[in-house]
Scaffold this motif. Structure first.
Motif, PDB file in Angstrom:
ATOM      1  N   UNK A  40      49.668  32.398  56.957  1.00 23.88           N
ATOM      2  CA  UNK A  40      48.525  32.199  56.061  1.00 23.88           C
ATOM      3  C   UNK A  40      47.260  31.860  56.822  1.00 23.88           C
ATOM      4  N   UNK A  41      47.415  31.628  58.114  1.00 26.69           N
ATOM      5  CA  UNK A  41      46.315  31.225  58.992  1.00 26.69           C
ATOM      6  C   UNK A  41      45.680  29.893  58.545  1.00 26.69           C
ATOM      7  N   UNK A  42      44.652  29.489  59.316  1.00 26.04           N
ATOM      8  CA  UNK A  42      43.965  28.241  58.971  1.00 26.04           C
ATOM      9  C   UNK A  42      43.138  28.420  57.700  1.00 26.04           C
ATOM     10  N   UNK A  43      42.719  29.670  57.439  1.00 30.63           N
ATOM     11  CA  UNK A  43      41.807  29.925  56.327  1.00 30.63           C
ATOM     12  C   UNK A  43      42.522  30.156  55.001  1.00 30.63           C
ATOM     13  N   UNK A  44      43.728  30.756  55.043  1.00 36.41           N
ATOM     14  CA  UNK A  44      44.401  31.089  53.792  1.00 36.41           C
ATOM     15  C   UNK A  44      43.739  32.201  53.013  1.00 36.41           C
ATOM     16  N   UNK A  45      43.109  33.134  53.717  1.00 33.81           N
ATOM     17  CA  UNK A  45      42.415  34.221  53.033  1.00 33.81           C
ATOM     18  C   UNK A  45      42.775  35.572  53.631  1.00 33.81           C
ATOM     19  N   UNK A  46      42.955  36.569  52.722  1.00 31.00           N
ATOM     20  CA  UNK A  46      43.058  37.948  53.183  1.00 31.00           C
ATOM     21  C   UNK A  46      44.261  38.182  54.090  1.00 31.00           C
ATOM     22  N   UNK A  47      45.369  37.571  53.774  1.00 31.47           N
ATOM     23  CA  UNK A  47      46.557  37.686  54.615  1.00 31.47           C
ATOM     24  C   UNK A  47      47.789  37.329  53.802  1.00 31.47           C
ATOM     25  N   UNK A  48      48.887  38.057  54.081  1.00 32.76           N
ATOM     26  CA  UNK A  48      50.172  37.753  53.452  1.00 32.76           C
ATOM     27  C   UNK A  48      50.111  37.737  51.942  1.00 32.76           C
ATOM     28  N   UNK A  49      50.397  36.595  51.334  1.00 34.63           N
ATOM     29  CA  UNK A  49      50.405  36.504  49.875  1.00 34.63           C
ATOM     30  C   UNK A  49      49.025  36.190  49.291  1.00 34.63           C
ATOM     31  N   UNK A  98      54.658  37.252  66.494  1.00 34.86           N
ATOM     32  CA  UNK A  98      53.941  38.391  67.069  1.00 34.86           C
ATOM     33  C   UNK A  98      52.681  38.661  66.240  1.00 34.86           C
ATOM     34  N   UNK A  99      52.002  37.584  65.889  1.00 33.21           N
ATOM     35  CA  UNK A  99      50.824  37.709  65.026  1.00 33.21           C
ATOM     36  C   UNK A  99      49.687  38.467  65.662  1.00 33.21           C
ATOM     37  N   UNK A 100      49.583  38.430  66.997  1.00 33.48           N
ATOM     38  CA  UNK A 100      48.452  39.064  67.683  1.00 33.48           C
ATOM     39  C   UNK A 100      48.903  40.130  68.674  1.00 33.48           C
ATOM     40  N   UNK A 101      50.184  40.231  68.932  1.00 36.42           N
ATOM     41  CA  UNK A 101      50.705  41.201  69.889  1.00 36.42           C
ATOM     42  C   UNK A 101      51.901  41.905  69.254  1.00 36.42           C
ATOM     43  N   UNK A 128      44.224  34.309  68.047  1.00 39.99           N
ATOM     44  CA  UNK A 128      44.464  35.699  67.666  1.00 39.99           C
ATOM     45  C   UNK A 128      43.199  36.536  67.570  1.00 39.99           C
ATOM     46  N   UNK A 129      42.120  35.936  67.078  1.00 40.75           N
ATOM     47  CA  UNK A 129      40.893  36.692  66.815  1.00 40.75           C
ATOM     48  C   UNK A 129      40.295  37.329  68.055  1.00 40.75           C
ATOM     49  N   UNK A 130      40.503  36.713  69.213  1.00 41.67           N
ATOM     50  CA  UNK A 130      39.889  37.240  70.439  1.00 41.67           C
ATOM     51  C   UNK A 130      40.925  37.518  71.528  1.00 41.67           C
ATOM     52  N   UNK A 131      42.188  37.290  71.237  1.00 46.49           N
ATOM     53  CA  UNK A 131      43.242  37.487  72.231  1.00 46.49           C
ATOM     54  C   UNK A 131      43.233  38.938  72.727  1.00 46.49           C
ATOM     55  N   UNK A 132      43.127  39.092  74.033  1.00 42.87           N
ATOM     56  CA  UNK A 132      43.108  40.432  74.609  1.00 42.87           C
ATOM     57  C   UNK A 132      41.777  41.149  74.481  1.00 42.87           C
ATOM     58  N   UNK A 133      40.774  40.459  73.940  1.00 43.97           N
ATOM     59  CA  UNK A 133      39.478  41.125  73.685  1.00 43.97           C
ATOM     60  C   UNK A 133      38.326  40.489  74.455  1.00 43.97           C
ATOM     61  N   UNK A 134      38.585  39.425  75.195  1.00 47.68           N
ATOM     62  CA  UNK A 134      37.499  38.782  75.950  1.00 47.68           C
ATOM     63  C   UNK A 134      37.819  38.821  77.436  1.00 47.68           C
ATOM     64  N   UNK A 181      56.165  35.549  60.268  1.00 45.41           N
ATOM     65  CA  UNK A 181      56.025  36.945  59.869  1.00 45.41           C
ATOM     66  C   UNK A 181      54.622  37.156  59.302  1.00 45.41           C
ATOM     67  N   UNK A 182      53.921  38.125  59.883  1.00 42.99           N
ATOM     68  CA  UNK A 182      52.548  38.424  59.440  1.00 42.99           C
ATOM     69  C   UNK A 182      51.660  38.653  60.639  1.00 42.99           C
ATOM     70  N   UNK A 183      50.593  39.402  60.420  1.00 41.49           N
ATOM     71  CA  UNK A 183      49.651  39.720  61.489  1.00 41.49           C
ATOM     72  C   UNK A 183      48.346  38.979  61.257  1.00 41.49           C
ATOM     73  N   UNK A 184      47.768  38.420  62.322  1.00 38.61           N
ATOM     74  CA  UNK A 184      46.543  37.646  62.168  1.00 38.61           C
ATOM     75  C   UNK A 184      45.346  38.524  61.810  1.00 38.61           C
ATOM     76  N   UNK A 185      45.396  39.785  62.208  1.00 34.26           N
ATOM     77  CA  UNK A 185      44.330  40.721  61.852  1.00 34.26           C
ATOM     78  C   UNK A 185      44.597  41.283  60.451  1.00 34.26           C
TER      79      UNK A 185
END
Lengths: 252, 252, 252
Positions: B170-179, B107-110, A246-252, B135-139
């Motif tokens: 929640x992504x791999x990091x679990x930070x700054x997203x969703x809950x 549709x996390x990235x699109x 997701x971080x670079x999808x569509x951006x590289x 449900x949720x956006x990666x950005x």
């Protein structure tokens, strides 16, 4: 044949990726390489870890990596120990005996004068080793004494002296050193200045954290040389380079 | 027979646990499963990593996981790539050919419109795939544009359309997203609102960090569905679910 | 023969190092030990993880570790469960049956009165187990109720009662507990007070993070006993003890 070939994707990138092997067992490396081998070309056995491992294991691992065209070398700390004892020639001989085909010349923890550094680069090239040097101090206080101009000059001098690649120190942590602040975020001004005044294809940025990899790829291009990649993150990095995350999808 | 059977303990929990496989080698997975297999039922090959792996390895790993009744699927990023190219049918065929038995629609990235999303869920169910949506956006910036009410509506719509499970990103990091806030702490109000307005047995909370797992188990019960679990933490999570670690001992 | 023998180095240190095994597979441990075995002497199967693993795997792993003279024991949580059910004798029998040769007596998550604790230490010694105890509470709020003087008294009482080693609790995270603040930094005053009032050779400091290992080695000496070392960091720790990494090079 790779899976999901029918999907469009960014092609394989012509770049250099250096992975940090912190003394993994042979079989673990072997299994890891079945999936990752084509996505990196340099393996560093971190700092002085090689001194604690049996020669036979080192030799076997070197052969294994080389069978996939991955160059290997011990961390620069060993060069520093050898230099401190005035045993650089013995060090290069030992690398050859153990089957390493690259070397890192650095002064991250000690001091080496400019002439001696230049001489070490020349010798390494003479004996046929792929020669990396490193710029930066492992101690954050000492590292801060380096101005951006000094870093740029050190990098370009090493290249003039024959280094194949110059590493910008980031350590295993990626914090409080070189282009990174205490939280591991990139200092944009420092990055820009270093990048604009050095030859990009000969610079390798140590970038152990994912956010650092993302920002360097988005800022400098997906073929930027990156190092100190964790063995668990090799495929992740390649997906970042190729827009498959997701971080670079569509951006590289 | 398990060790220490003579001690009282909380019984095995009827739940769903999804593990994140970031492209591990076959033998590493095989050895990991000798201990962990009975404690999770879904393995996700993260984001687009599957595109960088040989078909044969993917097939073999799928068979291996399935032999333990663990369902497998590629990260939603691959669905997004297929959807962007209008190749959803080919995507489902490819999943079948490679031996996957589940799919993630996201549709996390699109962007995907509601009708198309509903249609994809129907098709996935028709071809016999266990169907997860996310449900949720990666950005983080884009993710913040989702109100709690929007998230609730998206979740419930997916379920009405036939999804077997809806993942809260929640992504791999679990930070700054969703809950999660920027430090990976749970935003209690958001969690409560989402939890109270959705069917708990169909929601999977991505919770890569231990403190998140602890808090979700203590707040929502030890049988709450959890996802994006690191392969090194599968047994740790099961001890949390069953009161075999200090954080939940005597509390579940 | 070790690699790079021609370089001077700090010799092997006479110390105790305890590694945290969070339920790794047999083959993964086997491969890891080919490189790491000589650099630690205690393996703890973390908290209650052993209850979720088949007896045969536990027995085989115990034999494997013992073949390298590494003692094994389950986390103190299992002792706490046994104590809560008044089954300490059965617990010691079970340890013997499964081939453990050490035990940890602790009250990190429950309460045990002083007499019972002393009695458990005596019994453990009688049945021939290497006996570790632990001081500290897993819950940060409860841990803060322990004054430095209380910790010192608990440590010295355990030693008087026969404990072979007393562990200062640091958990897997190394944060917000014992000698560590919420960021994992060492509270220097607490460390000094504990260190100066207890017998250093019988104290093991749990130090999962690299910065903690560095500071303890530089402050207390390279032979200080350290525990909760991650399996990936065993060689790294040994390089720190022996001045083969920048952080301690020339300082030990």
């Amino acid at each position: 044949m790779k899976a999901f070939e029918f999907l469009d994707k960014v092609g394989k990138v012509d770049t250099n990726t250096m992975v940090l092997d912190k003394a993994m067992g042979y079989k673990t490396v072997e299994d890891m390489l079945t999936i990752t081998a084509e996505y990196f070309n340099l393996a560093k056995y971190g700092w002085g870890t090689s001194m604690l491992v049996d020669e036979d294991i080192i030799k076997d691992k070197n052969e294994l990596y080389h069978s996939y065209d991955i160059k290997t070398y011990p961390g620069g700390t060993l060069f520093e120990l050898a230099n401190r004892e005035d045993k650089i020639d013995e060090y290069f001989q030992q690398l050859d005996k153990l089957g390493f085909n690259a070397v890192e010349i650095s002064d991250g923890s000690t001091v080496i004068d400019a002439d001696r550094r230049a001489d070490a680069i020349s010798k390494a090239k003479e004996v046929g080793l792929y020669t990396l040097t490193e710029v930066g101090k492992k101690n954050p206080q000492k590292d801060k004494e380096y101005s951006e101009d000094m870093r740029i000059e050190l990098i370009n001098t090493d290249i003039q002296n024959g280094a194949d690649m110059v590493i910008v120190e980031g350590r295993e942590s990626g914090k409080n050193i070189g282009i990174y602040d205490g939280s591991g975020n990139i200092k944009a001004d420092t990055l820009t200045k270093l990048y604009e005044n050095t030859p990009r294809e000969k610079i390798m940025w140590e970038a152990p954290q994912k956010n650092q990899q993302v920002e360097l790829i988005l800022t400098l291009g997906n073929d930027i040389n990156l190092g100190n990649i964790n063995t668990n993150d090799i495929i992740s990095l390649e997906t970042l380079r190729r827009g498959l995350r997701g971080d670079t999808l569509g951006k590289v």
